[in-house]
Structures are given as C-alpha cells and as structure tokens.
Design a protein around this motif. Structure first.
Motif, PDB file in Angstrom:
ATOM      1  N   ARG A  63      22.089  48.390  42.417  1.00  0.00           N
ATOM      2  CA  ARG A  63      23.434  47.465  42.432  1.00  0.00           C
ATOM      3  C   ARG A  63      22.824  46.213  42.831  1.00  0.00           C
ATOM      4  NH1 ARG A  63      27.469  50.801  45.783  1.00  0.00           N
ATOM      5  NH2 ARG A  63      25.464  50.752  46.701  1.00  0.00           N
ATOM      6  N   VAL A  64      22.384  45.052  41.988  1.00  0.00           N
ATOM      7  CA  VAL A  64      21.976  43.818  42.387  1.00  0.00           C
ATOM      8  C   VAL A  64      22.605  42.631  42.105  1.00  0.00           C
ATOM      9  CG1 VAL A  64      19.407  44.724  42.185  1.00  0.00           C
ATOM     10  CG2 VAL A  64      20.603  43.476  39.915  1.00  0.00           C
ATOM     11  N   ALA A  65      22.534  41.569  43.009  1.00  0.00           N
ATOM     12  CA  ALA A  65      23.393  40.299  42.805  1.00  0.00           C
ATOM     13  C   ALA A  65      22.325  39.094  43.176  1.00  0.00           C
ATOM     14  CB  ALA A  65      24.680  40.239  43.452  1.00  0.00           C
ATOM     15  N   ALA A  66      23.059  37.964  42.952  1.00  0.00           N
ATOM     16  CA  ALA A  66      22.053  36.931  43.359  1.00  0.00           C
ATOM     17  C   ALA A  66      23.093  35.612  43.756  1.00  0.00           C
ATOM     18  CB  ALA A  66      21.146  36.495  42.315  1.00  0.00           C
ATOM     19  N   LEU A  67      22.497  34.883  44.487  1.00  0.00           N
ATOM     20  CA  LEU A  67      23.068  33.381  44.799  1.00  0.00           C
ATOM     21  C   LEU A  67      21.923  32.496  44.373  1.00  0.00           C
ATOM     22  CD1 LEU A  67      24.467  33.905  48.430  1.00  0.00           C
ATOM     23  CD2 LEU A  67      25.823  34.133  46.257  1.00  0.00           C
ATOM     24  N   VAL A  68      22.533  31.404  43.817  1.00  0.00           N
ATOM     25  CA  VAL A  68      21.309  30.505  43.471  1.00  0.00           C
ATOM     26  C   VAL A  68      21.751  28.949  43.936  1.00  0.00           C
ATOM     27  CG1 VAL A  68      22.196  30.570  41.179  1.00  0.00           C
ATOM     28  CG2 VAL A  68      20.005  29.508  41.641  1.00  0.00           C
ATOM     29  N   GLY A  69      20.889  28.300  44.762  1.00  0.00           N
ATOM     30  CA  GLY A  69      21.137  27.056  45.102  1.00  0.00           C
ATOM     31  C   GLY A  69      20.642  25.868  44.175  1.00  0.00           C
ATOM     32  N   ASP A  70      21.035  24.860  44.007  1.00  0.00           N
ATOM     33  CA  ASP A  70      20.583  23.837  43.301  1.00  0.00           C
ATOM     34  C   ASP A  70      21.488  22.628  43.579  1.00  0.00           C
ATOM     35  OD1 ASP A  70      18.463  24.170  41.247  1.00  0.00           O
ATOM     36  OD2 ASP A  70      19.801  25.929  40.487  1.00  0.00           O
ATOM     37  N   LEU A  71      20.595  21.471  43.557  1.00  0.00           N
ATOM     38  CA  LEU A  71      21.254  20.063  43.963  1.00  0.00           C
ATOM     39  C   LEU A  71      22.692  19.709  43.037  1.00  0.00           C
ATOM     40  CD1 LEU A  71      17.958  18.120  44.351  1.00  0.00           C
ATOM     41  CD2 LEU A  71      19.620  18.741  46.274  1.00  0.00           C
ATOM     42  N   VAL A  87      26.349  36.746  39.448  1.00  0.00           N
ATOM     43  CA  VAL A  87      25.314  35.770  40.013  1.00  0.00           C
ATOM     44  C   VAL A  87      26.387  34.388  40.522  1.00  0.00           C
ATOM     45  CG1 VAL A  87      23.679  33.822  39.396  1.00  0.00           C
ATOM     46  CG2 VAL A  87      23.540  36.228  38.694  1.00  0.00           C
ATOM     47  N   ARG A  88      26.200  33.850  41.689  1.00  0.00           N
ATOM     48  CA  ARG A  88      27.098  32.762  42.050  1.00  0.00           C
ATOM     49  C   ARG A  88      26.059  31.472  42.372  1.00  0.00           C
ATOM     50  NH1 ARG A  88      31.877  35.107  45.820  1.00  0.00           N
ATOM     51  NH2 ARG A  88      32.887  35.672  44.364  1.00  0.00           N
ATOM     52  N   GLN A  89      26.723  30.467  41.743  1.00  0.00           N
ATOM     53  CA  GLN A  89      25.770  29.268  42.177  1.00  0.00           C
ATOM     54  C   GLN A  89      26.348  28.531  43.139  1.00  0.00           C
ATOM     55  OE1 GLN A  89      23.659  27.701  39.415  1.00  0.00           O
ATOM     56  NE2 GLN A  89      22.950  26.170  41.440  1.00  0.00           N
ATOM     57  N   ILE A  90      25.567  28.129  44.156  1.00  0.00           N
ATOM     58  CA  ILE A  90      25.738  27.134  45.228  1.00  0.00           C
ATOM     59  C   ILE A  90      25.205  25.739  44.874  1.00  0.00           C
ATOM     60  CG2 ILE A  90      25.371  26.573  47.600  1.00  0.00           C
ATOM     61  CD1 ILE A  90      24.722  29.577  48.268  1.00  0.00           C
ATOM     62  N   VAL A  91      25.985  24.931  44.662  1.00  0.00           N
ATOM     63  CA  VAL A  91      25.835  23.531  44.531  1.00  0.00           C
ATOM     64  C   VAL A  91      25.732  22.729  45.618  1.00  0.00           C
ATOM     65  CG1 VAL A  91      26.197  21.373  43.132  1.00  0.00           C
ATOM     66  CG2 VAL A  91      26.678  23.645  41.836  1.00  0.00           C
ATOM     67  N   THR A  94      23.932  16.728  47.710  1.00  0.00           N
ATOM     68  CA  THR A  94      22.842  15.825  48.251  1.00  0.00           C
ATOM     69  C   THR A  94      21.890  16.500  49.215  1.00  0.00           C
ATOM     70  OG1 THR A  94      23.927  14.976  49.871  1.00  0.00           O
ATOM     71  CG2 THR A  94      24.030  13.551  47.888  1.00  0.00           C
ATOM     72  N   VAL A  95      22.216  17.868  49.507  1.00  0.00           N
ATOM     73  CA  VAL A  95      21.542  18.459  50.444  1.00  0.00           C
ATOM     74  C   VAL A  95      20.487  19.344  49.995  1.00  0.00           C
ATOM     75  CG1 VAL A  95      21.672  20.296  52.338  1.00  0.00           C
ATOM     76  CG2 VAL A  95      23.463  19.032  51.982  1.00  0.00           C
ATOM     77  N   CYS A  96      19.122  19.290  50.335  1.00  0.00           N
ATOM     78  CA  CYS A  96      18.055  19.589  49.515  1.00  0.00           C
ATOM     79  C   CYS A  96      17.643  20.887  50.016  1.00  0.00           C
ATOM     80  CB  CYS A  96      16.874  18.738  49.626  1.00  0.00           C
ATOM     81  SG  CYS A  96      16.361  18.407  51.398  1.00  0.00           S
ATOM     82  N   HIS A  97      18.601  21.703  50.660  1.00  0.00           N
ATOM     83  CA  HIS A  97      18.106  23.147  51.165  1.00  0.00           C
ATOM     84  C   HIS A  97      19.481  23.903  51.035  1.00  0.00           C
ATOM     85  CE1 HIS A  97      18.914  20.715  54.637  1.00  0.00           C
ATOM     86  NE2 HIS A  97      19.525  21.742  55.113  1.00  0.00           N
ATOM     87  N   TYR A 117      21.027  44.985  46.589  1.00  0.00           N
ATOM     88  CA  TYR A 117      19.942  43.907  46.847  1.00  0.00           C
ATOM     89  C   TYR A 117      20.889  42.676  46.626  1.00  0.00           C
ATOM     90  CZ  TYR A 117      16.012  47.088  46.747  1.00  0.00           C
ATOM     91  OH  TYR A 117      15.284  48.418  46.925  1.00  0.00           O
ATOM     92  N   LEU A 118      20.387  41.883  47.595  1.00  0.00           N
ATOM     93  CA  LEU A 118      21.012  40.451  47.093  1.00  0.00           C
ATOM     94  C   LEU A 118      19.874  39.565  47.295  1.00  0.00           C
ATOM     95  CD1 LEU A 118      23.318  38.253  46.853  1.00  0.00           C
ATOM     96  CD2 LEU A 118      23.608  38.085  49.405  1.00  0.00           C
ATOM     97  N   PHE A 119      19.904  38.723  46.148  1.00  0.00           N
ATOM     98  CA  PHE A 119      18.603  37.795  45.909  1.00  0.00           C
ATOM     99  C   PHE A 119      19.185  36.373  46.165  1.00  0.00           C
ATOM    100  CE2 PHE A 119      16.972  41.220  44.144  1.00  0.00           C
ATOM    101  CZ  PHE A 119      15.613  41.270  44.309  1.00  0.00           C
ATOM    102  N   ILE A 120      18.699  35.301  46.974  1.00  0.00           N
ATOM    103  CA  ILE A 120      18.944  34.092  47.421  1.00  0.00           C
ATOM    104  C   ILE A 120      18.071  33.138  47.023  1.00  0.00           C
ATOM    105  CG2 ILE A 120      19.928  32.381  49.135  1.00  0.00           C
ATOM    106  CD1 ILE A 120      20.777  34.801  50.950  1.00  0.00           C
ATOM    107  N   GLU A 121      18.193  32.281  45.790  1.00  0.00           N
ATOM    108  CA  GLU A 121      17.304  31.501  45.436  1.00  0.00           C
ATOM    109  C   GLU A 121      17.592  30.264  46.228  1.00  0.00           C
ATOM    110  OE1 GLU A 121      16.848  30.940  41.090  1.00  0.00           O
ATOM    111  OE2 GLU A 121      15.901  29.100  41.384  1.00  0.00           O
TER     112      GLU A 121
END
Ligand code: MG
Ligand code: ZN
Length: 223
Positions: A63-71, A87-91, A94-97, A117-121
């Motif tokens: 069972r896997v999931a992901a969070l993905v960060g982008d500007l 999958v969930r997006q983290i926008v 202006t924060v670059c991390h 498993y949870l992946f965080i990009e």
C-alpha cells in the motif's frame, strides 16, 4: 542587534520549530508502521518519472502513497496519480523547499495505518531542502547523468543529509559521455561509504535492485 544577527536568529528559530514538527511526524510514521522515503534533486533530474515507475511497481505488492512538492502546478501529482496510488500535491508558492509543517498539513485526513510506504518528492532544489527534516526514515538524493559528475562536490550538504545516492537517466550515459568512475569518486569524497544506485526509469534498468533494498527489513537508523 543588527539586522543580520536578527535574521540569523529568526532563521534558527524557524529551523528549530521545523525539527519539533519533524520529530513528531517521525514518531507518527513509526507508530503507524509506514516507511517514509523522501526524494531530493535539482529540477529536471527525473524524480517524478522515477517515482511514477516506483509507485506503479510497488503498488502491486504494497500500500503506497505519495506527496509531491512543487512551486506551482499540480502536473507532477496528476502524472503520479496514473500509478493508481493516492497522491497529494503540496504547492509551496514562493517557498523553494518542503517543510515538516507542510507535510503534516498535507497528511490531514489520511489514515497512515493503511499505508506501507509514503514517498515525499521535494521541490527541485539541492540547497535548502538539506536544512529541513521532514520526518522521513530514508532520504534519496538523485542526480542524472546529464547534470555532470561534479554535482556532489557542488552540493555537499545535501549529499551529507541523504542516505542513498541515485544516479538517474543511465540510458543516456553513453550518449553524454558520463564518467561513472568520476561520479562515484565525487559522491564518496563528499560522503564516504555512501550507497549508490544507477538506474533508468525509462528502461527500468536498476529499478528492481533499488526496490529490493527498500523492501528489505528496515536498517537501524543512526539518526
Ligand atoms: Mg517533479
Ligand atoms: Zn528553499
């Protein structure tokens, strides 16, 4: 107090707060039995493609999931959702991390007990993600054969905060004259003994080998 001193103090306070949140997240992840793996790299080094392949392969047996960060934009989240994993997006705007609080907010309403498993990009950036613990158990730093063998020498801090180095786009290695020995030597110069994987998300080369290591029993963390 001059401005410079004050800025340094504010920054230290912010980092400390991040550590408190990250520590609580790590405890939650441990309690829920979810293995959390974060990915850091420059923009364009193939994190999302790598993650798409990994989610697709792992979702067959875990069972896997992901969070993905982008500007901006949720393009990557949409792409990753094709794997069938949640999958969930983290926008970040202006924060670059990513920061631990953003991860905590993004997890709102998710039942961590139902995940293996949870992946965080992280946002594509090799500088400040080094300063922010996200509560992950395992951090990968990725760089592609097209970026040059000296990347580890230019960004030693991020290599030092990561557990494993992953060289991506190996299918292009010959075409760009990638010097494998130099890349390995540079990684090891910055971080002696660091584990290195070479793979291509495009051809699948090296992927199963890496998956085997994250599916094996968790190594005892030194941190
Ligand atoms: Mg991406
Ligand atoms: Zn930043």
């Amino acid at each position: 107090m001059n401005t410079q001193t004050r800025l340094v103090e504010v920054r230290q306070k912010v980092l400390k707060q991040n550590d408190v949140v990250a520590r609580a997240l790590r405890q939650r992840f441990n309690d829920a039995g979810v293995r959390v793996i974060s990915l850091v790299s420059s923009p364009g080094s193939g994190k999302t493609m790598f993650l798409e392949r990994v989610l697709t392969l792992l979702a067959k047996r875990h069972r896997v999931a992901a969070l993905v960060g982008d500007l901006a934009t949720d393009n990557d989240a949409q792409r990753l959702a094709r794997s069938g994993a949640p999958v969930r997006q983290i926008v970040t705007g202006t924060v670059c991390h990513l920061e631990a609080q953003m991860v905590q907010d993004a997890l709102e309403g998710w039942d961590l007990d139902s995940l293996d498993y949870l992946f965080i990009e992280n946002v594509g950036n090799l500088v400040c993600p080094a300063s922010y613990d996200l509560g992950e158990a395992h951090r990968l730093v990725l760089f592609s054969v097209t970026e040059g063998e000296d990347k580890p020498l230019k960004y030693p801090t991020i290599f030092n905060t990561a557990d494993v180095a992953v060289i991506t786009k190996m299918d292009l290695a010959a075409a760009v004259g990638f010097d494998r020995a130099a890349a390995h030597a540079n990684i090891l110069a910055v971080r002696p003994g660091m584990q290195i994987f070479e793979l291509s998300a495009k051809t699948g080369e090296g992927l199963e080998e890496w998956l085997q290591t994250i599916e094996s029993p968790q190594p005892v963390s030194a941190g």
